[in-house]
Design a protein around this motif. Structure first.
Motif, PDB file in Angstrom:
ATOM      1  N   LEU A  39       0.818  -1.211   0.000  1.00 18.45           N
ATOM      2  CA  LEU A  39       0.000   0.000   0.000  1.00 18.45           C
ATOM      3  C   LEU A  39       0.852   1.261   0.000  1.00 18.45           C
ATOM      4  CD1 LEU A  39      -2.852  -1.084   2.448  1.00 18.45           C
ATOM      5  CD2 LEU A  39      -2.881  -1.045  -0.055  1.00 18.45           C
ATOM      6  N   GLN A  40       2.148   1.089  -0.116  1.00 11.01           N
ATOM      7  CA  GLN A  40       3.046   2.235  -0.281  1.00 11.01           C
ATOM      8  C   GLN A  40       3.596   2.135  -1.699  1.00 11.01           C
ATOM      9  OE1 GLN A  40       5.928   2.853   2.763  1.00 11.01           O
ATOM     10  NE2 GLN A  40       6.664   4.744   1.865  1.00 11.01           N
ATOM     11  N   ASP A  43       3.568   7.102  -7.533  1.00  9.80           N
ATOM     12  CA  ASP A  43       2.711   7.526  -8.632  1.00  9.80           C
ATOM     13  C   ASP A  43       3.532   7.744  -9.906  1.00  9.80           C
ATOM     14  OD1 ASP A  43       3.855  10.089  -8.523  1.00  9.80           O
ATOM     15  OD2 ASP A  43       2.067  11.043  -7.701  1.00  9.80           O
ATOM     16  N   VAL A  49       3.106   7.407  -2.507  1.00  8.32           N
ATOM     17  CA  VAL A  49       1.706   7.458  -2.070  1.00  8.32           C
ATOM     18  C   VAL A  49       1.517   6.338  -1.053  1.00  8.32           C
ATOM     19  CG1 VAL A  49      -0.702   7.332  -2.793  1.00  8.32           C
ATOM     20  CG2 VAL A  49       1.002   8.328  -4.336  1.00  8.32           C
ATOM     21  N   ILE A  51      -0.982   4.666   0.878  1.00 12.29           N
ATOM     22  CA  ILE A  51      -2.432   4.499   0.992  1.00 12.29           C
ATOM     23  C   ILE A  51      -2.812   4.037   2.395  1.00 12.29           C
ATOM     24  CG2 ILE A  51      -4.458   3.316   0.056  1.00 12.29           C
ATOM     25  CD1 ILE A  51      -2.878   3.051  -2.601  1.00 12.29           C
ATOM     26  N   SER A  55      -5.374   6.010   4.857  1.00  7.14           N
ATOM     27  CA  SER A  55      -6.630   5.374   5.278  1.00  7.14           C
ATOM     28  C   SER A  55      -6.820   5.393   6.788  1.00  7.14           C
ATOM     29  CB  SER A  55      -6.697   3.937   4.754  1.00  7.14           C
ATOM     30  OG  SER A  55      -5.852   3.079   5.487  1.00  7.14           O
ATOM     31  N   VAL A  60     -10.293   5.677   2.063  1.00  5.28           N
ATOM     32  CA  VAL A  60      -9.666   6.035   0.792  1.00  5.28           C
ATOM     33  C   VAL A  60     -10.338   5.230  -0.312  1.00  5.28           C
ATOM     34  CG1 VAL A  60      -7.530   5.997  -0.566  1.00  5.28           C
ATOM     35  CG2 VAL A  60      -7.447   6.508   1.886  1.00  5.28           C
ATOM     36  N   VAL A  62      -9.915   3.620  -3.806  1.00  2.00           N
ATOM     37  CA  VAL A  62      -8.916   3.177  -4.764  1.00  2.00           C
ATOM     38  C   VAL A  62      -9.688   2.746  -6.013  1.00  2.00           C
ATOM     39  CG1 VAL A  62      -7.056   1.548  -5.268  1.00  2.00           C
ATOM     40  CG2 VAL A  62      -7.362   2.416  -2.933  1.00  2.00           C
ATOM     41  N   VAL A  91      -7.258   7.556  -4.761  1.00  2.00           N
ATOM     42  CA  VAL A  91      -6.034   7.099  -5.420  1.00  2.00           C
ATOM     43  C   VAL A  91      -6.471   6.208  -6.568  1.00  2.00           C
ATOM     44  CG1 VAL A  91      -3.909   5.754  -5.188  1.00  2.00           C
ATOM     45  CG2 VAL A  91      -4.688   7.191  -3.288  1.00  2.00           C
TER      46      VAL A  91
END
Length: 167
Positions: A39-40, A43, A49, A51, A55, A60, A62, A91
């Motif tokens: 989750l890291q 971009d 990012v 996430i 969260s 968030v 997605v 995201v």
């Protein structure tokens, strides 16, 4: 009068069957959170990012999509509107939509400025067992609370994000 009433009940029955089938198919096709999801991410502009960290403050959204996806041409403007006007982070993950330069040009041509991860090979989507685009996942506290597929109106996404923040 009886004929109209009979037609109305028939219509309600067909609608109920449609909704049950639609819900079952959506549930079956929704992404599945991997056991140890990454989750890291980075971009397409090279920015990190996180996430999971995002969260923890609020749910968030997605959004898995592709520049080649015909249905995404309908849903992406909705996601853009949500990203600009909602208090919830959005995201997006562009699946097999070219290299970073091609993706940058696509986003610019469409006036999309939502946060976008470039999943050039589709590996992120595969890890989530994604089957169809567009697909949506809502994460809260690093965990998936909801998964959806297909066209989603903005009000529905807002409601789902709000519900994830409350429950």
């Amino acid at each position: 009068m009886t004929k109209g009433l009979s037609w109305g009940w028939t219509a309600i029955k067909y609608l109920a069957v449609f909704l049950v089938i639609y819900t079952a198919i959506n549930w079956w096709r929704q992404p599945v959170m991997p056991a140890n999801p990454d989750l890291q991410l980075t971009d397409y502009q090279g920015q990190t990012v996180d996430i999971a960290a995002m969260s923890h403050d609020s749910p968030v959204l997605v959004y898995f999509w592709g520049s080649w996806c015909a249905v995404c041409k309908i849903t992406s403007p909705t996601v853009q509107s949500l990203a600009q006007s909602s208090p919830y982070p959005v995201v997006t993950i562009a699946i097999q939509s070219g290299d970073n330069q091609e993706l940058r040009q696509y986003l610019k041509a469409k006036s999309f400025n939502f946060t976008t991860i470039n999943d050039e090979e589709g590996d992120i989507f595969k890890a989530w067992q994604g089957q169809v685009t567009p697909s949506f996942v809502i994460l809260k506290d690093g965990e998936m609370t909801q998964g959806l597929t297909g066209v989603q109106p903005e009000w529905s996404l807002r409601l789902r994000l709000w519900l994830s923040s409350v429950f």
